[in-house]
Design a protein around this motif. Structure first.
Motif, mmCIF file in Angstrom:
data_model
loop_
_atom_site.group_PDB
_atom_site.id
_atom_site.type_symbol
_atom_site.label_atom_id
_atom_site.label_comp_id
_atom_site.label_asym_id
_atom_site.label_seq_id
_atom_site.Cartn_x
_atom_site.Cartn_y
_atom_site.Cartn_z
ATOM 1 N N TRP A 13 -36.655 8.375 37.630
ATOM 2 C CA TRP A 13 -36.741 9.576 38.337
ATOM 3 C C TRP A 13 -35.286 10.009 38.503
ATOM 4 N N GLY A 16 -36.219 14.967 38.610
ATOM 5 C CA GLY A 16 -37.824 14.871 38.433
ATOM 6 C C GLY A 16 -38.020 13.869 37.720
ATOM 7 N N LYS A 17 -39.425 13.663 37.341
ATOM 8 C CA LYS A 17 -39.808 12.598 36.617
ATOM 9 C C LYS A 17 -39.233 12.531 35.049
ATOM 10 N N THR A 18 -38.544 11.402 34.571
ATOM 11 C CA THR A 18 -38.116 11.095 33.376
ATOM 12 C C THR A 18 -38.936 10.703 32.166
ATOM 13 N N GLU A 22 -35.850 9.678 27.787
ATOM 14 C CA GLU A 22 -34.865 10.108 28.694
ATOM 15 C C GLU A 22 -34.176 8.799 29.419
ATOM 16 N N LYS A 54 -30.794 19.258 31.429
ATOM 17 C CA LYS A 54 -32.172 19.405 31.396
ATOM 18 C C LYS A 54 -33.024 19.501 32.802
ATOM 19 N N HIS A 55 -32.657 18.307 33.415
ATOM 20 C CA HIS A 55 -33.323 18.305 34.682
ATOM 21 C C HIS A 55 -32.861 19.384 35.661
ATOM 22 N N HIS A 59 -35.089 22.022 37.484
ATOM 23 C CA HIS A 59 -35.101 21.990 39.035
ATOM 24 C C HIS A 59 -34.785 23.270 39.586
#
Length: 70
Positions: A13, A16-18, A22, A54-55, A59
């Motif tokens: 995490w 968000g969920k990886t 990742e 990316k995250h 988000h």
């Protein structure tokens, strides 16, 4: 930064969920960032940065979508 990478890799995490890839990149980045050498720091940061960006984009898009709806 290495502690953040290690925690995200182990928990799966970030913002968000990886994914598995990742998590692998974050784990390698964490291990590289532990040793204080410029070459390792650059490679570790280069592995961390795309995953984080990316995250962050995902988000922020999700946040903008939820705040724009009435």
């Amino acid at each position: 930064l290495s502690v953040l990478d290690l925690g995200a890799a182990l928990q799966g995490w970030l913002l968000g969920k990886t994914s598995i890839l990742e998590r692998a990149a974050l784990l390698i980045a964490a291990l590289l960032l532990i040793r204080p050498r410029l070459e390792m720091d650059v490679i570790g940061f280069a592995l961390f940065l795309p995953v984080f960006v990316k995250h962050l984009v995902i988000h922020l898009r999700a946040r903008r979508k939820t705040t724009s709806q009435p």
